[in-house]
Design a protein around this motif. Structure first.
Motif, PDB file in Angstrom:
ATOM      1  N   LEU A  33       0.831  -1.202   0.000  1.00 33.65           N
ATOM      2  CA  LEU A  33       0.000   0.000   0.000  1.00 33.65           C
ATOM      3  C   LEU A  33       0.870   1.258   0.000  1.00 33.65           C
ATOM      4  CD1 LEU A  33      -2.921  -0.793   2.486  1.00 33.65           C
ATOM      5  CD2 LEU A  33      -3.020  -0.626  -0.009  1.00 33.65           C
ATOM      6  N   ALA A  34       1.939   1.239   0.789  1.00 33.22           N
ATOM      7  CA  ALA A  34       2.826   2.401   0.831  1.00 33.22           C
ATOM      8  C   ALA A  34       3.487   2.627  -0.526  1.00 33.22           C
ATOM      9  CB  ALA A  34       3.888   2.201   1.910  1.00 33.22           C
ATOM     10  N   ALA A  35       3.874   1.545  -1.192  1.00 33.49           N
ATOM     11  CA  ALA A  35       4.489   1.672  -2.514  1.00 33.49           C
ATOM     12  C   ALA A  35       3.497   2.175  -3.539  1.00 33.49           C
ATOM     13  CB  ALA A  35       5.083   0.331  -2.942  1.00 33.49           C
ATOM     14  N   VAL A  36       2.263   1.668  -3.486  1.00 35.20           N
ATOM     15  CA  VAL A  36       1.227   2.096  -4.432  1.00 35.20           C
ATOM     16  C   VAL A  36       0.922   3.580  -4.245  1.00 35.20           C
ATOM     17  CG1 VAL A  36      -1.216   1.866  -4.999  1.00 35.20           C
ATOM     18  CG2 VAL A  36       0.202  -0.167  -4.754  1.00 35.20           C
ATOM     19  N   ALA A  37       0.886   4.031  -3.002  1.00 35.06           N
ATOM     20  CA  ALA A  37       0.643   5.451  -2.743  1.00 35.06           C
ATOM     21  C   ALA A  37       1.713   6.322  -3.371  1.00 35.06           C
ATOM     22  CB  ALA A  37       0.571   5.700  -1.234  1.00 35.06           C
ATOM     23  N   GLY A  38       2.911   5.776  -3.530  1.00 32.20           N
ATOM     24  CA  GLY A  38       3.988   6.509  -4.189  1.00 32.20           C
ATOM     25  C   GLY A  38       4.080   6.256  -5.680  1.00 32.20           C
ATOM     26  N   GLY A  39       3.103   5.526  -6.228  1.00 35.11           N
ATOM     27  CA  GLY A  39       3.093   5.259  -7.663  1.00 35.11           C
ATOM     28  C   GLY A  39       3.890   4.047  -8.091  1.00 35.11           C
ATOM     29  N   ASP A  40       4.309   3.223  -7.136  1.00 33.63           N
ATOM     30  CA  ASP A  40       5.095   2.031  -7.451  1.00 33.63           C
ATOM     31  C   ASP A  40       4.206   0.797  -7.286  1.00 33.63           C
ATOM     32  OD1 ASP A  40       6.954   0.061  -7.850  1.00 33.63           O
ATOM     33  OD2 ASP A  40       8.085   0.438  -6.004  1.00 33.63           O
ATOM     34  N   PHE A  41       3.889   0.123  -8.391  1.00 34.91           N
ATOM     35  CA  PHE A  41       3.039  -1.067  -8.352  1.00 34.91           C
ATOM     36  C   PHE A  41       3.847  -2.357  -8.306  1.00 34.91           C
ATOM     37  CE2 PHE A  41       0.374   2.226 -10.131  1.00 34.91           C
ATOM     38  CZ  PHE A  41      -0.831   2.025  -9.489  1.00 34.91           C
ATOM     39  N   GLY A  42       5.130  -2.253  -8.145  1.00 38.47           N
ATOM     40  CA  GLY A  42       5.955  -3.443  -8.035  1.00 38.47           C
ATOM     41  C   GLY A  42       6.577  -3.848  -9.356  1.00 38.47           C
ATOM     42  N   ILE A  43       7.295  -4.958  -9.308  1.00 37.35           N
ATOM     43  CA  ILE A  43       7.995  -5.495 -10.467  1.00 37.35           C
ATOM     44  C   ILE A  43       7.391  -6.850 -10.821  1.00 37.35           C
ATOM     45  CG2 ILE A  43      10.216  -6.215 -11.409  1.00 37.35           C
ATOM     46  CD1 ILE A  43      10.060  -3.256 -10.833  1.00 37.35           C
ATOM     47  N   SER A  44       7.143  -7.064 -12.101  1.00 41.85           N
ATOM     48  CA  SER A  44       6.619  -8.351 -12.558  1.00 41.85           C
ATOM     49  C   SER A  44       7.659  -9.443 -12.336  1.00 41.85           C
ATOM     50  CB  SER A  44       6.250  -8.270 -14.041  1.00 41.85           C
ATOM     51  OG  SER A  44       5.967  -9.558 -14.557  1.00 41.85           O
ATOM     52  N   MET A  45       7.229 -10.560 -11.790  1.00 42.53           N
ATOM     53  CA  MET A  45       8.140 -11.672 -11.562  1.00 42.53           C
ATOM     54  C   MET A  45       8.547 -12.361 -12.869  1.00 42.53           C
ATOM     55  SD  MET A  45       6.462 -13.496  -8.198  1.00 42.53           S
ATOM     56  CE  MET A  45       6.243 -12.603  -6.663  1.00 42.53           C
ATOM     57  N   ILE A  46       7.762 -12.170 -13.909  1.00 42.07           N
ATOM     58  CA  ILE A  46       8.025 -12.856 -15.173  1.00 42.07           C
ATOM     59  C   ILE A  46       8.860 -11.981 -16.109  1.00 42.07           C
ATOM     60  CG2 ILE A  46       6.986 -14.007 -17.151  1.00 42.07           C
ATOM     61  CD1 ILE A  46       6.523 -15.383 -14.447  1.00 42.07           C
ATOM     62  N   SER A  47       8.378 -10.784 -16.385  1.00 35.31           N
ATOM     63  CA  SER A  47       9.071  -9.911 -17.334  1.00 35.31           C
ATOM     64  C   SER A  47      10.161  -9.074 -16.681  1.00 35.31           C
ATOM     65  CB  SER A  47       8.068  -8.994 -18.020  1.00 35.31           C
ATOM     66  OG  SER A  47       7.473  -8.103 -17.086  1.00 35.31           O
ATOM     67  N   ARG A  48      10.139  -8.988 -15.327  1.00 36.44           N
ATOM     68  CA  ARG A  48      11.092  -8.157 -14.572  1.00 36.44           C
ATOM     69  C   ARG A  48      10.977  -6.679 -14.938  1.00 36.44           C
ATOM     70  NH1 ARG A  48      14.989 -11.662 -12.458  1.00 36.44           N
ATOM     71  NH2 ARG A  48      13.946 -13.654 -12.150  1.00 36.44           N
ATOM     72  N   GLN A  49       9.786  -6.266 -15.406  1.00 41.00           N
ATOM     73  CA  GLN A  49       9.521  -4.878 -15.754  1.00 41.00           C
ATOM     74  C   GLN A  49       8.561  -4.268 -14.736  1.00 41.00           C
ATOM     75  OE1 GLN A  49      11.069  -3.270 -18.283  1.00 41.00           O
ATOM     76  NE2 GLN A  49      12.185  -5.182 -18.669  1.00 41.00           N
ATOM     77  N   PRO A  50       8.607  -2.948 -14.544  1.00 46.32           N
ATOM     78  CA  PRO A  50       7.647  -2.314 -13.632  1.00 46.32           C
ATOM     79  C   PRO A  50       6.207  -2.564 -14.071  1.00 46.32           C
ATOM     80  CG  PRO A  50       9.427  -0.803 -14.184  1.00 46.32           C
ATOM     81  CD  PRO A  50       9.585  -1.988 -15.090  1.00 46.32           C
ATOM     82  N   VAL A  51       5.372  -2.975 -13.129  1.00 45.02           N
ATOM     83  CA  VAL A  51       3.982  -3.297 -13.457  1.00 45.02           C
ATOM     84  C   VAL A  51       3.227  -2.061 -13.931  1.00 45.02           C
ATOM     85  CG1 VAL A  51       1.800  -4.146 -12.517  1.00 45.02           C
ATOM     86  CG2 VAL A  51       3.953  -5.223 -11.851  1.00 45.02           C
ATOM     87  N   GLY A  52       3.492  -0.911 -13.316  1.00 45.04           N
ATOM     88  CA  GLY A  52       2.820   0.316 -13.730  1.00 45.04           C
ATOM     89  C   GLY A  52       3.092   0.657 -15.178  1.00 45.04           C
ATOM     90  N   THR A  53       4.325   0.476 -15.622  1.00 51.96           N
ATOM     91  CA  THR A  53       4.670   0.748 -17.019  1.00 51.96           C
ATOM     92  C   THR A  53       3.956  -0.211 -17.954  1.00 51.96           C
ATOM     93  OG1 THR A  53       6.854   1.538 -16.326  1.00 51.96           O
ATOM     94  CG2 THR A  53       6.579   0.962 -18.650  1.00 51.96           C
ATOM     95  N   GLU A  54       3.904  -1.490 -17.571  1.00 51.23           N
ATOM     96  CA  GLU A  54       3.224  -2.489 -18.400  1.00 51.23           C
ATOM     97  C   GLU A  54       1.724  -2.193 -18.498  1.00 51.23           C
ATOM     98  OE1 GLU A  54       4.492  -5.154 -19.985  1.00 51.23           O
ATOM     99  OE2 GLU A  54       6.560  -4.814 -19.395  1.00 51.23           O
ATOM    100  N   LEU A  55       1.104  -1.801 -17.392  1.00 58.86           N
ATOM    101  CA  LEU A  55      -0.330  -1.493 -17.411  1.00 58.86           C
ATOM    102  C   LEU A  55      -0.624  -0.259 -18.266  1.00 58.86           C
ATOM    103  CD1 LEU A  55      -1.393  -2.145 -13.708  1.00 58.86           C
ATOM    104  CD2 LEU A  55      -1.961  -3.526 -15.709  1.00 58.86           C
ATOM    105  N   LEU A  56       0.192   0.768 -18.133  1.00 62.53           N
ATOM    106  CA  LEU A  56      -0.025   1.977 -18.922  1.00 62.53           C
ATOM    107  C   LEU A  56       0.110   1.706 -20.414  1.00 62.53           C
ATOM    108  CD1 LEU A  56       1.789   4.749 -16.823  1.00 62.53           C
ATOM    109  CD2 LEU A  56      -0.667   4.438 -17.160  1.00 62.53           C
ATOM    110  N   ALA A  57       1.001   0.802 -20.790  1.00 58.86           N
ATOM    111  CA  ALA A  57       1.174   0.485 -22.206  1.00 58.86           C
ATOM    112  C   ALA A  57      -0.022  -0.263 -22.760  1.00 58.86           C
ATOM    113  CB  ALA A  57       2.446  -0.335 -22.399  1.00 58.86           C
ATOM    114  N   ARG A  58      -0.712  -1.034 -21.902  1.00 60.68           N
ATOM    115  CA  ARG A  58      -1.841  -1.852 -22.365  1.00 60.68           C
ATOM    116  C   ARG A  58      -3.201  -1.206 -22.114  1.00 60.68           C
ATOM    117  NH1 ARG A  58       2.292  -5.185 -21.108  1.00 60.68           N
ATOM    118  NH2 ARG A  58       2.476  -7.154 -22.258  1.00 60.68           N
ATOM    119  N   LEU A  59      -3.237  -0.211 -21.226  1.00 60.35           N
ATOM    120  CA  LEU A  59      -4.513   0.399 -20.849  1.00 60.35           C
ATOM    121  C   LEU A  59      -5.258   1.027 -22.033  1.00 60.35           C
ATOM    122  CD1 LEU A  59      -6.423   1.009 -18.537  1.00 60.35           C
ATOM    123  CD2 LEU A  59      -5.133   3.101 -18.084  1.00 60.35           C
ATOM    124  N   PRO A  60      -4.595   1.725 -22.972  1.00 60.79           N
ATOM    125  CA  PRO A  60      -5.347   2.293 -24.105  1.00 60.79           C
ATOM    126  C   PRO A  60      -6.100   1.248 -24.932  1.00 60.79           C
ATOM    127  CG  PRO A  60      -3.167   3.288 -23.967  1.00 60.79           C
ATOM    128  CD  PRO A  60      -3.176   2.149 -22.988  1.00 60.79           C
TER     129      PRO A  60
END
Length: 288
Positions: A33-60
């Protein structure tokens, strides 16, 4: 690194410490929760990429699919509901749409997206019908081709919404048709469709708009299956793959995103309903 099935105890401990899985659940949740409040959604265990970046790329992609499905639902379901209500009130169709309409509505509500989507994929893959399945073209690359790739997924996703919207619109219009101001308009000799446009649509819009807000949340859930079936690289297919791979950071972020969209849409719908029917705002003010 070795696969999880063949990893040693040291490797498993290293991974648990890296992702904080060796801590109590309440602490893991607090850190998340503390990380999410700072805009950090964690790192994907599979792609090793930031989850927030991956979601933003797919959200449109998911947003475009949902908007198209909502547009199809409103443009098809609202006129269909108004037409059946007016015909039933006029005595030309006492059943309110007839057996065929009720049968189609029942089928639209009961057939799951994955069944209908699989059938559409099979038919359009087996026969040349002008539309391709399984091919994604970004909007920035070719807008026309992009819309062509979303026609079938949006149609499949909107079948349930069309049926529910038509039924809700019909019931709302039937309720407005018995109001005294509609009877007065008929007595003045106004045409039926003038009465519909100027006296009925806005007064019957409140339950329909409320329903559309709920449908948007439903469509976001249905988009998970439809995107997976049609091989669209959106948020839905990303979350489905994450569930299968046990990529917890992605699943957590996806659930949080869905909840946020649902809450925001409900707030917007409440505001819009107050604009469409000021009486509701006055009533809410008196109660408060």
């Amino acid at each position: 690194m070795s696969t999880p099935a063949s990893a040693t105890a040291e490797q498993k401990s290293e991974l648990a410490a890296r992702y904080g899985l060796d801590q109590p659940l309440i602490m893991q949740y607090g850190h998340w929760l503390a990380a999410v409040a700072g805009g950090d959604f964690g790192i994907s265990m599979i792609s090793r990429q930031p989850v927030g970046t991956e979601l933003l790329a797919r959200l449109p992609i998911t947003a475009e699919l949902t908007v198209l499905a909502v547009a199809v639902s409103a443009l098809a379901g609202v006129p269909l509901g108004v037409l059946t209500a007016v015909r039933a009130r006029g005595g030309r169709d006492p059943g309110g749409g007839g057996a065929a309409g009720r049968l189609l509505s029942g089928l639209g509500v009961s057939v799951p997206e994955f069944v209908l989507g699989s059938l559409v994929v099979f038919v359009f893959s087996r026969y040349t019908l002008g539309l391709e399945v399984g091919a994604w073209v970004p909007f920035t690359q070719d807008p026309a081709a992009n819309l062509a790739t979303l026609v079938l997924p949006a149609a499949v996703l909107s079948v349930f919404a069309i049926s529910v919207t038509a039924r809700t619109t019909r019931d709302a219009v039937m309720g407005v048709l018995v109001e005294p101001y509609v009877t007065a308009a008929v007595g003045r000799g106004e045409s039926p469709w003038f009465i519909v446009r100027h006296h009925i649509l806005r007064n019957a819009a409140t339950p329909v708009v409320t329903l559309l807000g709920t449908i948007i949340a439903y469509l976001l859930g249905g988009a998970l299956i439809v995107e997976h079936v049609f091989n669209l690289p959106g948020v839905g297919s990303y979350i489905v793959q994450a569930v299968g791979r046990r990529d917890y950071a992605v699943v957590q972020a996806g659930v949080l995103l869905a909840a946020a969209v649902f809450i925001v849409m409900n707030v917007l719908i409440d505001l819009l309903v107050g604009v469409l029917d000021p009486r509701l705002g006055v009533l809410a003010g008196r109660r408060s």
